[in-house]
Scaffold this motif. Structure first.
Motif, PDB file in Angstrom:
ATOM      1  N   ILE A  29       0.840  -1.052   0.007  1.00 51.84           N
ATOM      2  CA  ILE A  29      -0.169   0.005   0.007  1.00 51.84           C
ATOM      3  C   ILE A  29       0.860   1.263   0.004  1.00 51.84           C
ATOM      4  N   VAL A  30       2.014   1.226   0.914  1.00 50.79           N
ATOM      5  CA  VAL A  30       2.791   2.310   0.848  1.00 50.79           C
ATOM      6  C   VAL A  30       3.495   2.749  -0.433  1.00 50.79           C
ATOM      7  N   ARG A  31       3.900   1.703  -1.217  1.00 49.88           N
ATOM      8  CA  ARG A  31       4.307   1.799  -2.583  1.00 49.88           C
ATOM      9  C   ARG A  31       3.465   2.300  -3.612  1.00 49.88           C
ATOM     10  N   VAL A  32       2.147   1.837  -3.496  1.00 51.08           N
ATOM     11  CA  VAL A  32       1.090   2.184  -4.482  1.00 51.08           C
ATOM     12  C   VAL A  32       0.801   3.930  -4.156  1.00 51.08           C
ATOM     13  N   VAL A  33       0.768   4.345  -2.884  1.00 48.30           N
ATOM     14  CA  VAL A  33       0.834   5.410  -2.536  1.00 48.30           C
ATOM     15  C   VAL A  33       1.749   6.571  -3.016  1.00 48.30           C
ATOM     16  N   PHE A  34       3.090   5.967  -3.033  1.00 46.54           N
ATOM     17  CA  PHE A  34       3.993   6.596  -3.024  1.00 46.54           C
ATOM     18  C   PHE A  34       4.223   6.868  -4.717  1.00 46.54           C
ATOM     19  N   PHE A  35       3.790   5.719  -5.601  1.00 44.91           N
ATOM     20  CA  PHE A  35       3.858   6.070  -6.926  1.00 44.91           C
ATOM     21  C   PHE A  35       2.836   6.927  -7.452  1.00 44.91           C
ATOM     22  N   ASN A  36       1.719   6.900  -6.859  1.00 44.52           N
ATOM     23  CA  ASN A  36       0.902   7.714  -7.173  1.00 44.52           C
ATOM     24  C   ASN A  36       0.728   9.163  -7.219  1.00 44.52           C
ATOM     25  N   VAL A  37       1.832   9.528  -6.459  1.00 46.69           N
ATOM     26  CA  VAL A  37       2.328  11.042  -6.507  1.00 46.69           C
ATOM     27  C   VAL A  37       2.682  11.456  -7.780  1.00 46.69           C
ATOM     28  N   GLY A  38       3.415  10.824  -8.500  1.00 49.88           N
ATOM     29  CA  GLY A  38       3.674  11.274 -10.084  1.00 49.88           C
ATOM     30  C   GLY A  38       2.562  11.011 -10.735  1.00 49.88           C
ATOM     31  N   GLY A  79      -3.684  20.476  -3.552  1.00 47.80           N
ATOM     32  CA  GLY A  79      -3.368  19.466  -2.303  1.00 47.80           C
ATOM     33  C   GLY A  79      -2.459  18.604  -2.552  1.00 47.80           C
ATOM     34  N   LEU A  80      -1.889  18.059  -3.938  1.00 50.96           N
ATOM     35  CA  LEU A  80      -0.751  17.358  -3.800  1.00 50.96           C
ATOM     36  C   LEU A  80       0.669  18.104  -3.543  1.00 50.96           C
ATOM     37  N   LEU A  81       0.653  19.346  -3.891  1.00 52.13           N
ATOM     38  CA  LEU A  81       1.829  20.179  -3.550  1.00 52.13           C
ATOM     39  C   LEU A  81       1.720  20.343  -2.147  1.00 52.13           C
ATOM     40  N   CYS A  82       0.965  20.702  -1.434  1.00 51.21           N
ATOM     41  CA  CYS A  82       0.542  21.033   0.092  1.00 51.21           C
ATOM     42  C   CYS A  82       1.231  19.725   0.640  1.00 51.21           C
ATOM     43  N   GLY A  83       0.773  18.699   0.263  1.00 51.02           N
ATOM     44  CA  GLY A  83       1.137  17.180   0.791  1.00 51.02           C
ATOM     45  C   GLY A  83       2.878  16.982   0.816  1.00 51.02           C
ATOM     46  N   ILE A  84       3.132  17.432  -0.118  1.00 49.73           N
ATOM     47  CA  ILE A  84       4.776  17.152  -0.567  1.00 49.73           C
ATOM     48  C   ILE A  84       5.308  18.077   0.230  1.00 49.73           C
ATOM     49  N   ALA A  85       4.894  19.323   0.422  1.00 46.83           N
ATOM     50  CA  ALA A  85       5.668  20.381   1.135  1.00 46.83           C
ATOM     51  C   ALA A  85       5.693  19.970   2.442  1.00 46.83           C
ATOM     52  N   ALA A  86       4.678  19.433   3.120  1.00 43.25           N
ATOM     53  CA  ALA A  86       4.630  19.112   4.304  1.00 43.25           C
ATOM     54  C   ALA A  86       5.266  17.957   4.893  1.00 43.25           C
ATOM     55  N   ALA A  89       9.172  19.127   4.530  1.00 36.56           N
ATOM     56  CA  ALA A  89       9.537  19.809   5.701  1.00 36.56           C
ATOM     57  C   ALA A  89       9.517  19.321   7.045  1.00 36.56           C
ATOM     58  N   ALA A  90       8.797  17.901   7.104  1.00 40.26           N
ATOM     59  CA  ALA A  90       8.929  17.038   8.303  1.00 40.26           C
ATOM     60  C   ALA A  90       7.840  17.808   9.209  1.00 40.26           C
ATOM     61  N   PHE A  91       6.913  18.360   8.753  1.00 43.94           N
ATOM     62  CA  PHE A  91       5.854  19.100   9.739  1.00 43.94           C
ATOM     63  C   PHE A  91       5.181  18.195  10.543  1.00 43.94           C
ATOM     64  N   LYS A  92       5.416  18.329  12.066  1.00 42.81           N
ATOM     65  CA  LYS A  92       4.566  17.480  12.759  1.00 42.81           C
ATOM     66  C   LYS A  92       3.264  18.076  13.059  1.00 42.81           C
TER      67      LYS A  92
END
Length: 216
Positions: A29-38, A79-86, A89-92
């Motif tokens: 699942i983690v890899r599916v989600v990761f690949f879905n970014v692109g 939404g995608l760019l906000c998620g990548i930025a967060a 930035a390792a925002f907690k």
């Protein structure tokens, strides 16, 4: 434009996530989600542009740079760019938000299956006869040619981890994106062909997906 969209963009989220979870567990699942970014980045830019150019841009035969740039600004890319930025930035996030997100995340798989089922139930199966030839070509391209190429190309890289190769082949073997009818309605294209194509590829993927997974 609708044919290209059906043959290009897959249901690599709604269907790939539950299948990857059942076959490969949380790592899949983690890899599916990761690949879905692109994938999502192309989905909301190249995909939207492909459908929009079926109108006046296609008639002129030229690429409208202004129209293409406007496609970059939408809810999906924001939404995608906000998620990548967060993430970078390792925002907690506060615990209450993370806990709420965990609860919502656990509902992803059943909601995804419900979404696919509801979209298929609304499809007009009579349109399968009207669009017989393009539907057959979409099935051939989307469910046979593309995953076969992915299976062959990933096999050339011996250093590729087996799980990564399996996820790549799995996502390439997915049927057409279930949101295609929504996108054609919103951005242009043939919504009836889109509905028929999603129904046909999803139904046929019951056979083709296990076939390609067995070849890994």
């Amino acid at each position: 434009a609708t044919f290209i969209y059906l043959a290009t963009f897959t249901n690599c989220g709604f269907l790939a996530i539950p299948i990857a979870g059942a076959l490969y567990g949380s790592e899949g699942i983690v890899r599916v989600v990761f690949f879905n970014v692109g994938f999502n980045l192309l989905y909301w830019t190249l995909g939207v542009w492909t459908l929009r150019r079926s109108g006046q841009d296609a008639s002129s035969g030229r690429v409208n740079i202004l129209s293409f740039s406007k496609n970059l600004v939408n809810s999906g890319t924001i939404g995608l760019l906000c998620g990548i930025a967060a993430g970078l930035a390792a925002f907690k996030m506060p615990y209450i938000i993370l806990d709420s997100a965990r609860i919502l995340g656990s509902a992803t798989i059943p909601l995804a299956l419900l979404a696919v089922g509801s979209i298929m139930s609304k499809a007009d199966t009579q349109k399968l006869r009207t669009y017989k030839k393009p539907i057959i070509l979409v099935i051939l391209c989307r469910l046979i040619v593309v995953p076969a190429v992915a299976l062959f190309v990933t096999g050339l890289f011996g250093w590729l981890p087996p799980l990564v190769r399996a996820i790549i082949v799995l996502q390439s073997a997915m049927p057409s994106a279930s949101t295609t009818p929504l996108f054609t309605t919103r951005f242009g294209g043939d919504s009836q062909l889109a509905s028929a194509g999603v129904f046909a590829t999803t139904a046929c993927s019951i056979i083709t997906v296990p076939l390609f997974i067995s070849l890994l």
